[in-house]
Every structure is written in C-alpha cells, then in structure tokens.
Scaffold this active site. Structure first.
Site, PDB file in Angstrom:
ATOM      1  N   HIS B 249      22.979  48.834  31.572  1.00  0.00           N
ATOM      2  CA  HIS B 249      21.670  48.130  31.364  1.00  0.00           C
ATOM      3  C   HIS B 249      20.942  49.632  31.809  1.00  0.00           C
ATOM      4  CE1 HIS B 249      17.796  46.546  32.119  1.00  0.00           C
ATOM      5  NE2 HIS B 249      18.497  45.448  31.329  1.00  0.00           N
ATOM      6  N   ARG B 269       9.396  46.483  30.823  1.00  0.00           N
ATOM      7  CA  ARG B 269       9.129  47.221  29.534  1.00  0.00           C
ATOM      8  C   ARG B 269       8.601  46.301  28.497  1.00  0.00           C
ATOM      9  NH1 ARG B 269      14.534  49.498  27.938  1.00  0.00           N
ATOM     10  NH2 ARG B 269      15.270  47.984  29.961  1.00  0.00           N
TER      11      ARG B 269
END
Lengths: 252, 641
Positions: B249, B269
């Site tokens: 990740h 994000r």
C-alpha cells in the site's frame, strides 16, 4: 533516544499471581504495547497479552496502566517520565485468564441478550432510505471498538460481581440506545420496547451517570450524554407520563 | 490423548473476518450446523482495519456506473491477470451484498436523497465505495457479527440453545486439516486460553484466514496474518496461484518507528489529499504509465477540476492504482526528495477545511494525533509503502469457491485470482462478501450431495497433537534451541529486504537460501512455559506457515521475469504480454514448494467486447486479440478470443 524503562507487570493466572519487575529498553515514539512485546521477545516469551491491530482500531489490548483503563497500543511512553515505574495489570472487572489476558465472556453473553436489529417489513434490500442526520446518532455508537474499557471502569460491576447478572454495562446499554435510535429498526413496531428493556433486562437504573465510561472511551464516544441519558429520559417519559402510566397500570 | 475436545459439524469456517462470517451466515441460513473457528476474539478480525469502503456499482452518486464499468476497472487494476469470472461475479453481485448489510442493521453514510453514499477511490472510474467515514471495516465486521448473534437468538428461541446451529470458537487456532482419501474430513486446533486440543469432524471446510503480511517487516497487517489458510491448503494438496503478487500500500505511516507500516487510508487521496515531495511539488504527474494516460490528468489544474467536474476532466494521478503510487513513492524517496524519516508527504491540510477533515477522516485524524503527535488538519502526513495485501491465494472455482481438494473452500484474501496482479482499494470488502457467500453456498451444496461422511483417523489426530507439542519437547531435548521471536524477526527482515517492493533475481535467490536456513532452524524451535495462553508457543506454530508461504512468494517471484502489478523486477522492468496469460501455481512437494506454469482462463468474448481493441493490445499478445467482425456476440457466448 533510548533509555531503560522500569515496568511492573502482573503475572499469574486464576489461581493467583503477583507484580513482577522488569527493566526494559524503550525507544522514541514507542507505546506501552511495544514494551510488552519487547519483554516477550527478550525476557518473558510466555507473557500473555491480547493484541491485533496495534492502531487503536480493534480494541484487543485493553489493560490497566498505573491503574487506569487503557489500550496498550495507544498509550505512548512519552506520557511517562523516564524514571517512572509503569505498572501494567489486567482489567480488574473480568476474571484473569493469564497475565494481562482476562476472560471477557461476560460481554459476549450480554451482547446476545440485546434483541437484534429488526428489518422493516415491505422494504427490499436497496430500498432503504435514511437521512445522514438521522443515522449519525447511531453511527456514533457504532464507532465502538468493543475494547470493554467502559465495562472495566464502570463502578456498578468493577467491584461488584453480584451486579453482573442484572447489569449489562455501558457498552450494551449503548447498543440498546443505538438500535433504539436506528431510523429503520422495526423491533418496536413488532411490540418490543427497547427503552423499557434497557431498564428491565439491562439494569439501566444502576447507572448514576458518573461518566467514568465516557472518560475512558478511546473512541471518545459520548456514552453518557448521548446514549445513557437519552435512554433514561425515554424510560422516564414512558413510565412517568401520567396518561401513559394510567394505561400501563390497567394493562399490568 | 485424553485432553482433547471433540466437535461435529457440517461446515467449519476457519477465520471470522468478513469472508468467514459471511460464509458462516450463508451455511447456517441453509440449515447446516456451522462452526466458526478464529484465532482472536469474535469481532477483532483484521477486517476491522479496512478503512475506505466497499466497492459496489450501485450508481447512487454517479448513475453512469454499472457492473461493466466496475469489471473494467478491476481488470485494469489487476493488469488483466485477474480471473475474469471472479471479477465479473464480484462486479455484478457486490451491490446486492452491500444492500443486504442494511437489512442486518448496517448504517452507511448517506447521499442527500437518503441512499448509500459512495466515494472516489484509486482506480475506480466513478464514486463507488460505500463507506462509514474511514471505519468501513469496523462497520462490516460489527454488522456481520451482529447478524451472527441474531441467528443465534433465533436458534435460542427455536431450540433453547444459542449455539444449536452456529457456534463461534474464539481464540482457537487451527493447525492442521484432516482428509479421508482426498476428501476433507475435519480439522485440528488448540485453544489459546488453556492450550487444550480440539478435533473437529466436518465434511466441508471454508478457509477465510486472510493474508500473509506478517512475514514482512513493514506491514499494515496484524499478528494473525501468518498465512495459515494458505499453508493449510498447500499441505492438504490444493494449489496457490499468483503468490508473487504482493500489494504494498503506498501510504503507511513511517514515523515514529513503532508505528511504521500502519495504514493511512486511500480515502485521504479519494477525498482530495495529494502527494508532495520535500519541496512541496506534486510528483505523481511524472508517474502516469502509458496504459493509463487517457484516464489520468497530466497537470494540476485539470486534476483539481476533476473533483467538481469528473465528466470533463481526467482524474488526479494520486488516484492511480496502488502499485503505481507505491512505486512512485519508493522512487522519489530513493532519489532523495523524501521526508526526514524516509517517506513522502501526504497533504490534506491545505486541501480541505479542518472541520471537513475531521468529519470525513475521523480515524486518521485520531490515529496521527494519538500515535505521531501530528495534527493532519494543519500538517502533512509522512507516508511510505507498507506490505498490505496478498493477491495470491488458493486456486478456486470462481462460482463455488471450491479448491482442488473436495470439501475445501476458500474465500477472501486467502483465495487467489480475483484481483490479478494488483487489487483496487475497495475491492477487498466486496470480495469478502461476494465470495464468502458463494463459499457458504458451495459448501452447503457439497454437504447436501454427500452420500457418506469422510472420517477422521485417530492416527492423524495423534500425529497433529504431537506436532503441536514439539516446541515443548524441543526445549527439553536441545542444547541450543531457536527462539521463535528471533526467527520471526529474521524472516521479516529477509522478506522485506529481498522479496519486497522492488525485486531482483540475485536478491531473491539469496532470500531462498536464507529461507531454507530458517526452515531448518525452525525444526529446533523451542518454547518455555506451558500450553496456557503462551504467545511464544503460538508464534512457533504460526512460523511453520509463514515460512512455507514465504517460500511460495519467493519461488513464484523468481520465476516471473517481468514486472506487473504487485511484482516489480528491477532486472525485468517491462510488463510482458507473453506472461499475462501465465499463472504460476505453487504446490507442496516433499522437498519444499514446487512452482508450475498454467494458462489463465481465456477472457469470455462478451467481456472482451467491453474493451477497445487498442486497450487490449496494451496487455495482450497479438494472437489473443479479438477479431472484431460485424457478427454480434450472444450474451452467453462461449466463444473464446
């Protein structure tokens, strides 16, 4: 930035035990759980502790640090001075299994005693409509990570084993409140009465809103103000409303 | 062996995360007596860590979404190495599985018109993730947990026993599976609390044990992620596919050291957060790969416009699939533009109001405040890649989740194929629900069709008990026994350094050598104390699984001489269409792990039709490209391209 930290950790099982002293290295940015893990890796390989996520999300590593109910993974070493002795003991309200692990089955028994969400008749999956403001109240309670620190600190059961039968504790009274405030729960349409059950089955009356549960909640849920007090108000409304009271007497 | 519990069930589910609970709910609802066996307390499974949401094309926020778009996104994210049938089933069934959760009492965040809200996420063309703030995994696990309780309440009303048809054996660890001939017949387990052994007799076992991340040093995974199900399946004769594909990740915490690896949700994000280097520059514009150039913006102005006008602008490159973002961060740090602690900066403070951040990202706000003393409404977060998910797992039939071993099923992270070489964020929770349910049905149908029940041999039980007790005997027998904690930390270092986010043949060969040494040393693992809640003993037993599964990862990764998704080779940096159609399957052999090459199932023609030939050309060989003739292709055409 490392130093030798002084720890006293309770070790033992259901038959008894004692605090054991350890001197163990601590580094910058660590939490108490890191130190417990270092003890396992270097000095006490069979030291029992529960943990999973190490990020304050699963609620497994509940214990008492210097007598205060805490998640070990969210208790930073920087909150103690380097020369302080840090005492770690298992939660006091539940029977000890071994070392820092205790038998929390009380909570699972109580969870089963709260009638589940009842889906509304006539609404198919995908047809549920709820407004954000309406789900928000229950959502706050669903932030609960079931660390059971509120149960641990609650004076109704902390030193009163005899109250456990009649009292479900803040966690499960809050669960009742959560369902009671769920916009689409059809339990009451089917004849149930969640607030009344909170009083009767779950011992809401034992709670005298000292807010100890709210104080220890690592998720900062306003258990007392937002769950317990509204539930008490609902009970009061139902039981002491002069008109409703009249009808209840008749049906009793 | 007197000290042993005996239990008989129709189905045993190993693992109580999203997939396990969904499988158990399904099996029990179909009338089977079902046991869930889990290593931790009920409700603590790793699923609680999932933050962003459940990807499901309900179309509540953008009505253009449908299963075809979701299917396309999934295939693109996985670089077309996904098992297409799994990706298809997942895209089609996820909405129903999410809506079903509402009937169990789940409370998702809402849209203005009262439906389930959906958020943007990396690799998803439309806002698609059903979520609850940034604690969706907790909502999922609690909802399923409470559904299990409601079924138990129903059993109590009907049978006077909560556990008449569905029982959770918590803090109980399965160490071996039993077979009768080639069929599953049960499982061997120990109770953590007191070390007692338990034998389970059941014709069907559903593995739902999650992943393998704990074999890596920097990981977002909990202690439970030791590849138990992967190893159990291998030892029972099933095969694992795609084990070389491990997802790092892009955004794990990097500071302070004790929290290194803990996840920072992609929702940061999705909700507007951007990645910057130490000079404040948004570097992701430099890392949009050729295959994604049509969908991702190449300048800040367009990227920023996309949040309010997604129809007419391309997406910000911060929302590329995870493998791309992780590699970009890795590269920026390597080239010296990183933070003091070796990460990059994730900035949401300059993008959203403090109030908005606290509302949309409460867990992240809390996590940084408590663990790093950082206020994310005012400062950027330092982030770097962390081992997060394994795409590889048990090779299963997409429709029924059955493995090559009759009676053995797998669902969720422990199953392979669905995500190809790289999983999109949000596709994991959907995977758990869709294939958890399918595994429950698969197991139920299998049990219903049995004419005789496979048996557990006493000699197998005795042997399993002996193996479980070995570390205690080793403590008495050996002069220089091995310490499980030391061995684990060495394993984690090897995997992190040599089979990590960027790989080379030389490093992986050296990793294989070291894994071999570690495996030999693991024969001398010894533990102190007794069997009562003894973490050293638990770890010694878990290590066998970790070593076996780590070897699968390393062996498959050496073999695949290309870079694709969660497998990046410094010595073979190109994605090679010749490799796309090749599956690497691991099986257990006498002398370790064997890797064999198999062909990917060929994409069904009507699904191939969902892509432009020009796009397929980026992934496939010329031979594989469909010949688009005017003749129409039927819905259930079995034509292969």
């Amino acid at each position: 930035m490392s130093y030798d930290a002084h720890f006293r950790v309770w070790r033992g099982d259901a038959d008894g035990g004692q605090l054991q002293d350890f001197t163990v290295e601590a580094h910058e940015g660590e939490v108490v759980l890191d130190i417990i893990h270092r003890l396992q890796a270097t000095q006490a390989p069979d030291l029992a502790v529960r943990w999973n996520c190490k990020a304050g999300k699963c609620g497994s590593c509940s214990a008492e640090v210097n007598g205060k109910p805490k998640l070990l993974c969210m208790t930073r070493m920087s909150t103690f001075s380097a020369d302080e002795t840090i005492t770690v003991t298992p939660m006091r309200t539940f029977p000890v299994t071994k070392d820092l692990v205790c038998d929390v089955s009380y909570n699972y028994v109580k969870a089963r005693e709260v009638p589940a969400f009842t889906p509304p008749a006539g609404l198919e999956p995908g047809e549920y409509r709820m407004q954000q403001v309406d789900v928000q109240r229950s959502q706050e309670f669903r932030k609960c990570i079931e660390c059971f620190l509120c149960q641990d600190t609650c004076h109704v059961i902390r030193d009163h084993e005899e109250n456990k039968e009649a009292f479900s504790g803040p966690r499960f009274l809050m669960r009742v409140a959560e369902l009671e405030m769920h916009p689409l729960d059809a339990y009451e349409a089917g004849g149930g009465n969640r607030a009344e059950e909170a009083r009767g089955e779950h011992g809401l009356g034992f709670c005298n809103i000292t807010k100890c549960c709210t104080d220890v909640c690592p998720e900062h849920i306003q258990i007392t103000d937002n769950a317990l007090i509204p539930l008490k108000e609902r009970v009061a409304d139902q039981r002491y409303d002069p008109i409703l009271r009249f009808f209840r007497r008749k049906s009793d | 062996m007197v000290d042993i519990d005996r239990h008989d069930y129709d189905v045993i589910v190993v693992g109580a995360g999203g997939a396990g609970l969904r499988a158990a709910i399904e099996a029990r609802s179909r009338g089977l007596r079902t046991a869930v066996i889990c290593k931790s307390l009920f409700g603590k499974a790793h699923t609680v860590m999932a933050e962003g949401g459940i990807a499901a094309c309900m179309g509540n926020v953008n009505e253009n979404d449908d299963w075809r778009v979701h299917f396309r996104d999934t295939m693109r994210g996985g670089k077309f190495s996904n098992n297409w049938r799994m990706a298809e089933l997942h895209a089609k069934e996820a909405p129903q599985r999410v809506w079903e959760l509402e009937t169990y009492g789940a409370l998702f965040d809402r849209t203005g018109d009262g439906r389930i809200s959906q958020r943007n996420f990396g690799g998803h063309e439309y806002p698609r993730l059903a979520h609850v703030g940034d604690r969706t995994g907790l909502e999922l696990i609690r909802t399923l947990q409470q559904k299990v309780v409601s079924l138990q309440q129903q059993d109590y009303r009907e049978h006077g026993d909560h556990e008449a048809r569905l029982r959770v054996f918590q803090e109980c660890t399965v160490t071996e599976l039993f077979t009768d001939g080639d069929r599953i017949s049960g499982a061997f387990a120990y109770w953590r609390e007191n070390g007692r052994f338990a034998r389970f007799h059941a014709p069907a076992v559903v593995l739902a044990t999650g992943g393998i991340g704990k074999s890596f040093k920097v990981t977002s995974n909990s202690w439970e992620y030791t590849g138990d199900g992967h190893a159990l399946a291998l030892r029972t004769g099933a095969s694992l596919i795609n084990m070389e594909f491990v997802q790092f990740h892009p955004t794990g915490m990097v500071w302070p050291p004790s929290v290194k690896g803990i996840l920072v949700t992609e929702s940061v994000r999705g909700d507007g957060g951007v990645l910057r280097d130490s000079s404040g520059r948004r570097f992701m514009f430099d890392y949009v790969p050729e295959v994604f150039k049509d969908n991702y913006a190449d300048n800040e102005a367009e990227a920023d416009r996309w949040y309010s006008d997604p129809q007419n602008n391309r997406r910000p490159p911060e929302l590329l699939p995870r493998d791309e973002v992780a590699r970009a961060i890795n590269n920026e740090v390597k080239e010296g533009r990183g933070s003091e602690h070796g990460g990059m900066f994730l900035d949401v403070a300059s993008r959203l109001s403090a109030e908005e951040i606290r509302r949309r990202l409460p867990s992240m706000h809390h996590q940084f405040k408590e663990l790093a003393d950082v206020d994310i409404t005012a400062e950027a977060m330092e982030v770097g890649p962390t081992c997060h998910y394994v795409m590889g797992g048990v090779e299963v039939d997409p429709d029924t989740a059955v493995s090559a071993v009759p009676g053995l099923y797998a669902a969720g992270e422990v199953a392979g194929g669905m995500h190809g070489s790289n999983r999109l964020g949000g596709n994991s929770l959907g995977d758990l629900l869709v294939f958890g349910r399918r595994a429950g049905i698969g197991a139920a149908d299998y049990v219903a069709g049995l004419s005789s029940r496979p048996e557990v041999a006493q000699s197998d039980v005795d042997a399993a008990a002996r193996r479980a007790e070995e570390p205690f005997e080793a403590a008495e027998r050996l002069q220089n026994p091995e310490n499980p904690y030391t061995l684990q930390s060495q394993l984690q270092q090897v995997m992190n350094d040599l089979v990590g986010i960027i790989r080379t043949e030389e490093e992986m060969r050296s990793a294989l050598q070291r894994l071999d040494e570690l495996r030999r040393r693991a024969d001398d693992l010894a533990v102190e104390g007794n069997r009562q809640f003894n973490p050293g003993w638990h770890l010694a037993l878990d290590l066998r699984n970790m070593l076996l599964v780590s070897e699968c990862v390393a062996r498959a990764a050496v073999r695949r001489t290309e870079s694709r998704g969660g497998h990046t080779r410094d010595d073979h940096p190109r994605m090679d269409p010749e490799w796309r159609a090749t599956l690497l399957a691991c099986t257990a052999a006498e002398d370790g792990v064997r890797v064999t090459e198999k062909s990917q199932p060929v994409l069904r023609a009507d699904l191939a039709e969902l892509f432009e030939v020009a796009e397929l050309r980026k992934y496939c060989t010329e031979d594989e490209l469909p010949r688009r003739e005017p003749e129409p292709v039927g819905e259930d055409s079995s034509d292969e391209l």
